[in-house]
Design a protein around this motif. Sequence first.
Motif, PDB file in Angstrom:
ATOM      1  N   ASN A  11      64.569  60.224  53.752  1.00 40.68           N
ATOM      2  CA  ASN A  11      63.691  59.255  54.659  1.00 40.68           C
ATOM      3  C   ASN A  11      62.414  60.179  54.600  1.00 40.68           C
ATOM      4  OD1 ASN A  11      62.306  58.603  57.296  1.00 40.68           O
ATOM      5  ND2 ASN A  11      64.263  57.553  57.808  1.00 40.68           N
ATOM      6  N   PRO A  12      61.220  59.132  54.463  1.00 40.88           N
ATOM      7  CA  PRO A  12      59.887  59.875  54.024  1.00 40.88           C
ATOM      8  C   PRO A  12      59.492  60.266  55.436  1.00 40.88           C
ATOM      9  CG  PRO A  12      59.902  57.256  53.988  1.00 40.88           C
ATOM     10  CD  PRO A  12      61.454  57.916  53.996  1.00 40.88           C
ATOM     11  N   LYS A  13      59.794  59.619  56.462  1.00 38.25           N
ATOM     12  CA  LYS A  13      59.299  60.012  57.713  1.00 38.25           C
ATOM     13  C   LYS A  13      59.945  61.455  58.171  1.00 38.25           C
ATOM     14  CE  LYS A  13      58.483  55.488  59.510  1.00 38.25           C
ATOM     15  NZ  LYS A  13      58.968  54.454  60.423  1.00 38.25           N
ATOM     16  N   ILE A  43      52.942  56.045  51.036  1.00 37.51           N
ATOM     17  CA  ILE A  43      52.524  57.117  51.817  1.00 37.51           C
ATOM     18  C   ILE A  43      51.008  57.277  51.905  1.00 37.51           C
ATOM     19  CG2 ILE A  43      52.440  59.614  52.015  1.00 37.51           C
ATOM     20  CD1 ILE A  43      55.344  58.177  52.179  1.00 37.51           C
ATOM     21  N   ILE A  44      50.404  57.097  53.175  1.00 39.23           N
ATOM     22  CA  ILE A  44      48.981  56.700  53.324  1.00 39.23           C
ATOM     23  C   ILE A  44      48.331  57.961  53.644  1.00 39.23           C
ATOM     24  CG2 ILE A  44      47.360  55.491  54.727  1.00 39.23           C
ATOM     25  CD1 ILE A  44      48.839  53.851  53.494  1.00 39.23           C
ATOM     26  N   GLY A  45      47.065  58.150  52.925  1.00 36.50           N
ATOM     27  CA  GLY A  45      46.320  59.489  53.115  1.00 36.50           C
ATOM     28  C   GLY A  45      45.458  59.480  54.780  1.00 36.50           C
ATOM     29  N   ARG A  46      45.438  60.533  55.062  1.00 34.43           N
ATOM     30  CA  ARG A  46      45.255  60.856  56.579  1.00 34.43           C
ATOM     31  C   ARG A  46      44.092  60.168  56.776  1.00 34.43           C
ATOM     32  NH1 ARG A  46      46.031  65.298  60.169  1.00 34.43           N
ATOM     33  NH2 ARG A  46      44.653  65.105  62.069  1.00 34.43           N
ATOM     34  N   VAL A  66      56.316  52.686  55.544  1.00 35.26           N
ATOM     35  CA  VAL A  66      54.837  53.028  55.336  1.00 35.26           C
ATOM     36  C   VAL A  66      54.547  54.209  56.379  1.00 35.26           C
ATOM     37  CG1 VAL A  66      52.499  52.421  55.971  1.00 35.26           C
ATOM     38  CG2 VAL A  66      54.291  50.722  55.057  1.00 35.26           C
ATOM     39  N   VAL A  67      54.250  55.399  55.935  1.00 32.36           N
ATOM     40  CA  VAL A  67      54.064  56.450  56.649  1.00 32.36           C
ATOM     41  C   VAL A  67      52.644  57.337  56.201  1.00 32.36           C
ATOM     42  CG1 VAL A  67      55.300  58.620  57.208  1.00 32.36           C
ATOM     43  CG2 VAL A  67      56.298  56.829  56.238  1.00 32.36           C
ATOM     44  N   ARG A  68      51.924  57.588  57.302  1.00 36.25           N
ATOM     45  CA  ARG A  68      50.739  58.455  57.177  1.00 36.25           C
ATOM     46  C   ARG A  68      51.102  59.954  57.073  1.00 36.25           C
ATOM     47  NH1 ARG A  68      45.565  56.831  58.166  1.00 36.25           N
ATOM     48  NH2 ARG A  68      46.113  55.170  59.470  1.00 36.25           N
ATOM     49  N   ARG A  69      50.418  60.642  56.052  1.00 29.02           N
ATOM     50  CA  ARG A  69      50.693  61.964  55.774  1.00 29.02           C
ATOM     51  C   ARG A  69      49.299  62.708  56.669  1.00 29.02           C
ATOM     52  NH1 ARG A  69      48.912  60.170  50.588  1.00 29.02           N
ATOM     53  NH2 ARG A  69      46.918  60.879  49.984  1.00 29.02           N
ATOM     54  N   VAL A  70      49.591  64.049  56.543  1.00 23.94           N
ATOM     55  CA  VAL A  70      48.442  64.769  57.281  1.00 23.94           C
ATOM     56  C   VAL A  70      47.496  65.040  56.268  1.00 23.94           C
ATOM     57  CG1 VAL A  70      49.801  65.918  59.162  1.00 23.94           C
ATOM     58  CG2 VAL A  70      49.691  67.189  56.691  1.00 23.94           C
ATOM     59  N   SER A  71      47.514  65.077  54.809  1.00 24.14           N
ATOM     60  CA  SER A  71      46.553  65.502  53.772  1.00 24.14           C
ATOM     61  C   SER A  71      45.622  63.917  53.872  1.00 24.14           C
ATOM     62  CB  SER A  71      47.060  65.932  52.838  1.00 24.14           C
ATOM     63  OG  SER A  71      47.833  64.882  52.057  1.00 24.14           O
ATOM     64  N   GLY A  72      44.569  64.329  53.066  1.00 24.43           N
ATOM     65  CA  GLY A  72      43.563  63.372  52.819  1.00 24.43           C
ATOM     66  C   GLY A  72      44.027  62.687  51.382  1.00 24.43           C
ATOM     67  N   LEU A 229      59.991  66.032  65.956  1.00 29.51           N
ATOM     68  CA  LEU A 229      58.526  65.789  65.330  1.00 29.51           C
ATOM     69  C   LEU A 229      58.465  64.380  64.765  1.00 29.51           C
ATOM     70  CD1 LEU A 229      55.674  66.680  64.846  1.00 29.51           C
ATOM     71  CD2 LEU A 229      56.423  67.768  62.558  1.00 29.51           C
ATOM     72  N   LYS A 230      59.547  63.994  64.212  1.00 29.64           N
ATOM     73  CA  LYS A 230      59.328  62.719  63.586  1.00 29.64           C
ATOM     74  C   LYS A 230      59.365  61.697  64.440  1.00 29.64           C
ATOM     75  CE  LYS A 230      62.810  59.763  60.850  1.00 29.64           C
ATOM     76  NZ  LYS A 230      63.296  58.952  62.131  1.00 29.64           N
ATOM     77  N   ALA A 231      60.062  61.691  65.681  1.00 33.05           N
ATOM     78  CA  ALA A 231      60.292  60.530  66.531  1.00 33.05           C
ATOM     79  C   ALA A 231      58.920  60.695  67.376  1.00 33.05           C
ATOM     80  CB  ALA A 231      61.389  60.983  67.560  1.00 33.05           C
ATOM     81  N   GLU A 232      58.456  61.941  67.565  1.00 35.13           N
ATOM     82  CA  GLU A 232      57.111  61.723  68.381  1.00 35.13           C
ATOM     83  C   GLU A 232      55.735  61.501  67.684  1.00 35.13           C
ATOM     84  OE1 GLU A 232      57.046  65.831  70.243  1.00 35.13           O
ATOM     85  OE2 GLU A 232      58.643  65.074  71.741  1.00 35.13           O
ATOM     86  N   LYS A 233      55.968  61.520  66.399  1.00 32.86           N
ATOM     87  CA  LYS A 233      54.659  61.347  65.374  1.00 32.86           C
ATOM     88  C   LYS A 233      54.885  60.459  64.292  1.00 32.86           C
ATOM     89  CE  LYS A 233      51.059  63.917  62.884  1.00 32.86           C
ATOM     90  NZ  LYS A 233      50.756  65.333  62.597  1.00 32.86           N
ATOM     91  N   TYR A 234      55.615  60.680  63.471  1.00 33.23           N
ATOM     92  CA  TYR A 234      55.868  60.088  62.063  1.00 33.23           C
ATOM     93  C   TYR A 234      56.779  58.445  62.364  1.00 33.23           C
ATOM     94  CZ  TYR A 234      54.053  63.911  59.580  1.00 33.23           C
ATOM     95  OH  TYR A 234      53.297  64.844  59.160  1.00 33.23           O
TER      96      TYR A 234
END
Length: 332
Positions: A11-13, A43-46, A66-72, A229-234
Amino acid sequence: MIFIDNEGHTNPKLNLALEEYALRHFDTSTDYLLFYINEPSIIIGRNQNTLEEINQDYIDANQIHVVRRVSGGGAVYHDLGNLNFSFITNHDGKSISNFKKFTAPVIKVLNDMGVSAELKGRNDILVDEKKISGTAQFSTGKRMISHGTLLFDTDMSEVAKALQVKMSKIQSKGHKSVRSRVANISEFLKTPIPMADFKKQLLVGLYEASEPFETYKLTEAEWQAVHQLKAEKYDLWDWNFGRSPKFNIQRNKRFPIGEIDLRIFVEKGHISEVKVFGDFFGRQPVSDLEDILIGVPYDKNEIRKALKDVSVEDYFGTLETSDFIDLVYGND
């Protein structure tokens, strides 16, 4: 260096939550390596505007994450044929944007396997001018992630279908399509091997390039924290998509450091909202730069004054402040 066992989660999240949790909470005196494989996902850039990077109808129809990562950096497609690697280390002040340092051991292992890989451009690993890996970085100030993809046996037809490629990016590459620029590592191996064997060979090769590894398994309490963290952010729409800002001015330009896309709302002659999108890499969160511009008169001299003591390079990499000002206001 310690190898983190993600216990086969796809699971990517969850995997991105695990990566961030390890960055922020694991022993700061130790370097870590994490491998993970994701189910079909974008996986979307920050700093990207998600809705402008994806083919929403296709993604909905095919249940692609569709998931955003913390990096650019830019948006990438993951599936079960793509292996992701992540080095989690201390930030020594010199390693941000030093992609060679972290890709070198991976490239050596690929070379030893008969794959003539090399680092080219900003952050890509290429074989015969075809991209097999993209890398990105993120720093908390004290610790940093240097992570990347390894296209081993990815379904390339899905890459073009799931990603909505911007015309500015296509034009800057001489109208080459995404599919013509990427390739699978498996294409360059003399003897076909399954993903599991590739992963094992890569890990063994990285072991040899470093001091002896040990494998770390998360405790039950740590996995609970990762799931939280997954539930509260990703898991949240606000993180992965975000709300598009109100704007009446849009300015977009591709620089050597990547694309910068500005959405600016001017009310009564002052900047009341501004959002910076793009696939650039920076040391500092671009939201800090946005905050500096709020309330500034939409006048070139006033914008220049507001940015007088600001290091634009902290947000974008090697970019002149004058070039950014020209983009915000126009150079006419």
